[in-house]
Write an enzyme that holds these catalytic residues in place. Structure first.
Site, PDB file in Angstrom:
ATOM      1  N   HIS B 122       0.869  -1.174   0.000  1.00  0.00           N
ATOM      2  CA  HIS B 122       0.000   0.000   0.000  1.00  0.00           C
ATOM      3  C   HIS B 122       0.913   1.233   0.000  1.00  0.00           C
ATOM      4  O   HIS B 122       2.011   1.187   0.537  1.00  0.00           O
ATOM      5  CB  HIS B 122      -0.826  -0.058   1.289  1.00  0.00           C
ATOM      6  CG  HIS B 122      -1.895   0.981   1.405  1.00  0.00           C
ATOM      7  ND1 HIS B 122      -1.631   2.268   1.788  1.00  0.00           N
ATOM      8  CD2 HIS B 122      -3.233   0.912   1.205  1.00  0.00           C
ATOM      9  CE1 HIS B 122      -2.768   2.948   1.830  1.00  0.00           C
ATOM     10  NE2 HIS B 122      -3.757   2.152   1.475  1.00  0.00           N
ATOM     11  N   ASP B 200       3.208  -4.390   8.068  1.00  0.00           N
ATOM     12  CA  ASP B 200       2.002  -3.589   7.926  1.00  0.00           C
ATOM     13  C   ASP B 200       0.815  -4.509   8.205  1.00  0.00           C
ATOM     14  O   ASP B 200       0.499  -5.401   7.405  1.00  0.00           O
ATOM     15  CB  ASP B 200       1.948  -3.016   6.497  1.00  0.00           C
ATOM     16  CG  ASP B 200       0.642  -2.280   6.204  1.00  0.00           C
ATOM     17  OD1 ASP B 200      -0.308  -2.382   7.003  1.00  0.00           O
ATOM     18  OD2 ASP B 200       0.581  -1.610   5.152  1.00  0.00           O
ATOM     19  N   GLN B 203      -4.402  -4.823   7.203  1.00  0.00           N
ATOM     20  CA  GLN B 203      -5.415  -5.756   6.683  1.00  0.00           C
ATOM     21  C   GLN B 203      -5.382  -7.111   7.382  1.00  0.00           C
ATOM     22  O   GLN B 203      -6.166  -7.992   7.045  1.00  0.00           O
ATOM     23  CB  GLN B 203      -5.225  -5.966   5.168  1.00  0.00           C
ATOM     24  CG  GLN B 203      -5.422  -4.731   4.324  1.00  0.00           C
ATOM     25  CD  GLN B 203      -6.852  -4.217   4.327  1.00  0.00           C
ATOM     26  OE1 GLN B 203      -7.783  -4.890   4.786  1.00  0.00           O
ATOM     27  NE2 GLN B 203      -7.029  -3.010   3.833  1.00  0.00           N
ATOM     28  N   LYS B 226     -10.329  -0.061  10.807  1.00  0.00           N
ATOM     29  CA  LYS B 226     -10.577  -1.228   9.962  1.00  0.00           C
ATOM     30  C   LYS B 226     -10.979  -2.435  10.801  1.00  0.00           C
ATOM     31  O   LYS B 226     -11.190  -3.525  10.281  1.00  0.00           O
ATOM     32  CB  LYS B 226      -9.325  -1.566   9.143  1.00  0.00           C
ATOM     33  CG  LYS B 226      -8.993  -0.509   8.081  1.00  0.00           C
ATOM     34  CD  LYS B 226      -7.834  -0.972   7.228  1.00  0.00           C
ATOM     35  CE  LYS B 226      -7.131   0.146   6.516  1.00  0.00           C
ATOM     36  NZ  LYS B 226      -7.869   0.643   5.343  1.00  0.00           N
ATOM     37  N   CYS B 368      -4.798   2.564  -3.579  1.00  0.00           N
ATOM     38  CA  CYS B 368      -3.552   3.065  -2.984  1.00  0.00           C
ATOM     39  C   CYS B 368      -2.412   2.073  -3.151  1.00  0.00           C
ATOM     40  O   CYS B 368      -1.555   1.946  -2.277  1.00  0.00           O
ATOM     41  CB  CYS B 368      -3.719   3.396  -1.513  1.00  0.00           C
ATOM     42  SG  CYS B 368      -4.791   4.795  -1.250  1.00  0.00           S
TER      43      CYS B 368
HETATM   44  C1  LIG Z   1      -2.325  -2.775   3.587  1.00  0.00           C
HETATM   45  C2  LIG Z   1      -2.651  -1.408   4.063  1.00  0.00           C
HETATM   46  N1  LIG Z   1      -1.704  -0.681   4.658  1.00  0.00           N
HETATM   47  C3  LIG Z   1      -1.956   0.547   5.123  1.00  0.00           C
HETATM   48  C4  LIG Z   1      -3.189   1.132   5.016  1.00  0.00           C
HETATM   49  C5  LIG Z   1      -3.373   2.523   5.505  1.00  0.00           C
HETATM   50  O1  LIG Z   1      -4.239   2.582   6.570  1.00  0.00           O
HETATM   51  P1  LIG Z   1      -4.677   3.988   7.139  1.00  0.00           P
HETATM   52  O2  LIG Z   1      -5.335   4.717   6.017  1.00  0.00           O
HETATM   53  O3  LIG Z   1      -5.603   3.665   8.246  1.00  0.00           O
HETATM   54  O4  LIG Z   1      -3.435   4.674   7.590  1.00  0.00           O
HETATM   55  C6  LIG Z   1      -4.209   0.412   4.418  1.00  0.00           C
HETATM   56  C7  LIG Z   1      -5.548   1.016   4.307  1.00  0.00           C
HETATM   57  O5  LIG Z   1      -6.156   1.192   3.316  1.00  0.00           O
HETATM   58  C8  LIG Z   1      -3.930  -0.886   3.925  1.00  0.00           C
HETATM   59  O6  LIG Z   1      -4.888  -1.591   3.317  1.00  0.00           O
END
Ligand SMILES: Cc1ncc(COP(=O)(O)O)c(C=O)c1O
Lengths: 134, 413
Positions: B122, B200, B203, B226, B368
């Site tokens: 992401h 990370d 998810q 989430k 993203c």
């Molecule tokens: C794999 C992954 N990492 C990071 C994020 C970023 O999360 P946040 O927008 O809560 O910072 C997301 C969210 O869409 C994600 O799916």
């Protein structure tokens, strides 16, 4: 939002877009890309005596972006630059016959943005705020 | 076993309508819905003991402080951290990763050093490392996807590790492909090369049991919103000894121990990284979300989602001109409930629009993860549905209907 977004006219302009392609040695061309959805439109205009003599677009995108580019280029042909410079969001909505709603308005306006920017370029001017916001 | 019917009753939004149709919420990878217990816990704080935390010498300030710390203890237990000293509250996953890149990264990444991430990341686990590499003159490397475009290529990982990167940052679950990466094994391999490991967990933490000690990662980042909790609160977990060596990136109140005109000393962990008034209400709400998840049990949640995802993948694979990105149902153990898909040549936005008219919330775009979607999948956008504990097979029936409708409108065979 209603499915009249997928009115026959939009679908047919999407499936068989008018004025698709490039113009050799255009008076101006402008590329617009929306990174969020990947809509990607380039407008080519040929200007003669203050009017759009020919206009084409190339690119890819969703039904709304392609159909609106198709309809806008149809509309722009033969129009004076002055007239086209005045076009705004309302005119595009009238042209395509539906209001696509806030989430997809930018799909409908991407070709208008490219066209107006091309005309600013032709006039050696910087795009105004209104155009940038499209 | 999970009682989905009674779970659904806990989520007020699930009895609402969208475009006149019962809401079918399948955009859980973007953000989840919130149970009444979370909403109420937040409202209870504002209604009955709203006060700033830490130094208040009066009853409700003590109460607020206690609840805030309880939430941290809850989170620490949830991921099996050693204690709440290892739990830093941030705004979200993105801020957590940026905190690591700005603090640990700036101090430890030198000119010519390697930073290793993957083609599956992401933007929030990509851009901070690009920025750091530019700032410090380091080199950013990528673990490639394998031929199936569904998994990381372990050969590529091992090859890149030979460069002895200072840090390896990898997602546990891809938000586009749904792929579950074996972060425990990646972590072990990376540590052999002396690298620090950041996982990370945006998810993964919402959908499966997490044990940071077993993964043995150095950093783990995730977001409350989430996983049934409120927006505006996220977590950076890091091993205590690493946090002790890190400098804060934001200075102000609460993060110091003593201050004179020209110097100061840092407060104890975790407060050293939490300058200024915290997001107290949402931290407390996050605690309630974890209570809710614990009550159902993360194992149960994971196996329920595996079941519905497998069913959905099987059904989708029977439909002509529906393309699925990510591992198929026969690899269900290696994937989560995130399903990216396409229908013929129909643009993802058009798919999402037709779904919307049927009351179904899905997401369309590059999610993203532009390098992954454009370079690896060759798409400008994909449609994505993602499941959570309250989604049912009968909701998925409406998805099948919506797909038929898309096909009809766009004349797809
Ligand atoms: C794999 C992954 N990492 C990071 C994020 C970023 O999360 P946040 O927008 O809560 O910072 C997301 C969210 O869409 C994600 O799916």
């Amino acid at each position: 939002m209603a499915l009249d977004l997928y009115a026959e006219e939009i679908i047919s302009n999407y499936e068989h877009p008018h004025n698709k392609g490039k113009i050799d040695k255009p008076s101006a061309e402008m590329h617009e890309h929306n990174p969020v959805c990947g809509d990607d439109i380039t407008i080519y205009v040929k200007v003669s005596k203050g009017k759009v003599e020919d206009i084409k677009f190339d690119g890819s995108g969703c039904s709304i972006s392609i159909a609106s580019a198709s309809m806008l280029t149809d509309y722009a042909k033969g129009k004076s630059l002055e007239e086209l410079e005045k076009l705004g969001v309302k005119d595009i909505i009238n042209l395509i016959g539906v209001d696509p709603g806030p989430a997809r308005l930018h799909c409908a306006t991407i070709s208008l943005k490219a066209l107006k920017e091309a005309l600013f370029l032709y006039n050696h001017k910087k795009p105004d705020v209104e155009t940038k916001r499209l | 076993m999970m009682d989905v019917k009674s779970i659904r009753k806990d989520f007020p939004i699930l009895s609402t309508k969208m475009n006149g149709k019962p809401l079918v919420y399948l955009d859980n990878a973007a953000t989840s819905q919130k149970p009444a217990s979370v909403i109420e816990r937040i409202s209870e704080y504002y209604r009955t003991y709203n006060a700033n935390i830490h130094r208040g010498i009066y009853k409700i300030a003590e109460e607020a402080t206690e609840e805030y710390i309880k939430s941290k203890n809850n989170v620490a237990k949830f991921i099996n951290a050693a204690g709440m000293e290892e739990i830093i509250y941030t705004k979200n996953t993105t801020e957590s990763i940026n905190l690591v890149a700005l603090s640990w990264g700036s101090a430890n990444i030198k000119k010519g050093d390697h930073i290793l991430i993957t083609e599956m990341e992401h933007h929030s686990n990509l851009v901070p490392w690009q920025l750091l590499a530019k700032r410090n003159g380091a080199i950013l490397d990528y673990v490639k996807l394998d031929k199936s475009r569904n998994h990381l290529d372990i050969g590529s990982l091992e090859e890149q590790l030979e460069k002895d990167p200072k840090i390896v940052a990898v997602t546990q679950v891809s938000n586009v492909l749904g792929t579950i990466n074996d972060v425990k094994s990646i972590s072990k391999k990376a540590h052999k090369h002396g690298a620090k490991v950041l996982v990370d967990g945006a998810q993964s933490a919402p959908h499966m049991p997490i044990d940071v000690k077993s993964i043995d990662c150095d950093f783990f980042a995730f977001s409350s919103h989430k996983m049934l909790g409120p927006t505006g609160i996220g977590v950076l977990y890091a091993k205590r000894e690493i946090l002790e060596g890190m400098s804060p990136i934001i200075g102000g109140g609460d993060m110091i121990s003593t201050v004179d005109y020209y110097s100061c000393t840092w407060n104890e962990l975790p407060w050293k990284f939490e300058a200024g008034t915290s997001n107290i209400a949402d931290a407390i709400g996050f605690g309630a979300a974890i209570d809710y998840l614990n009550k159902i049990g993360m194992e149960n949640i994971h196996s329920y989602e595996q079941g519905i995802t497998k069913y959905a993948l099987q059904e989708l694979s029977n439909i002509k001109n529906v393309k699925i990105f990510g591992p198929s149902y026969d690899e269900i153990k290696r994937r989560s409930g995130v399903i990216s898909f396409g229908i013929g040549n129909v643009h993802a936005h058009d798919i999402a629009q037709v779904f919307d008219s049927e009351g179904i919330a899905i997401r369309a775009g590059h999610h993203c993860a532009m390098p992954l979607v454009t370079n690896e999948l060759g798409q400008s956008a994909v449609a994505r549905m993602s499941f959570y504990i309250y989604n049912t097979k009968s909701e998925f029936e409406t998805v099948l209907n919506a797909i038929r409708k898309v096909k009809k409108i766009f004349m797809v065979d």
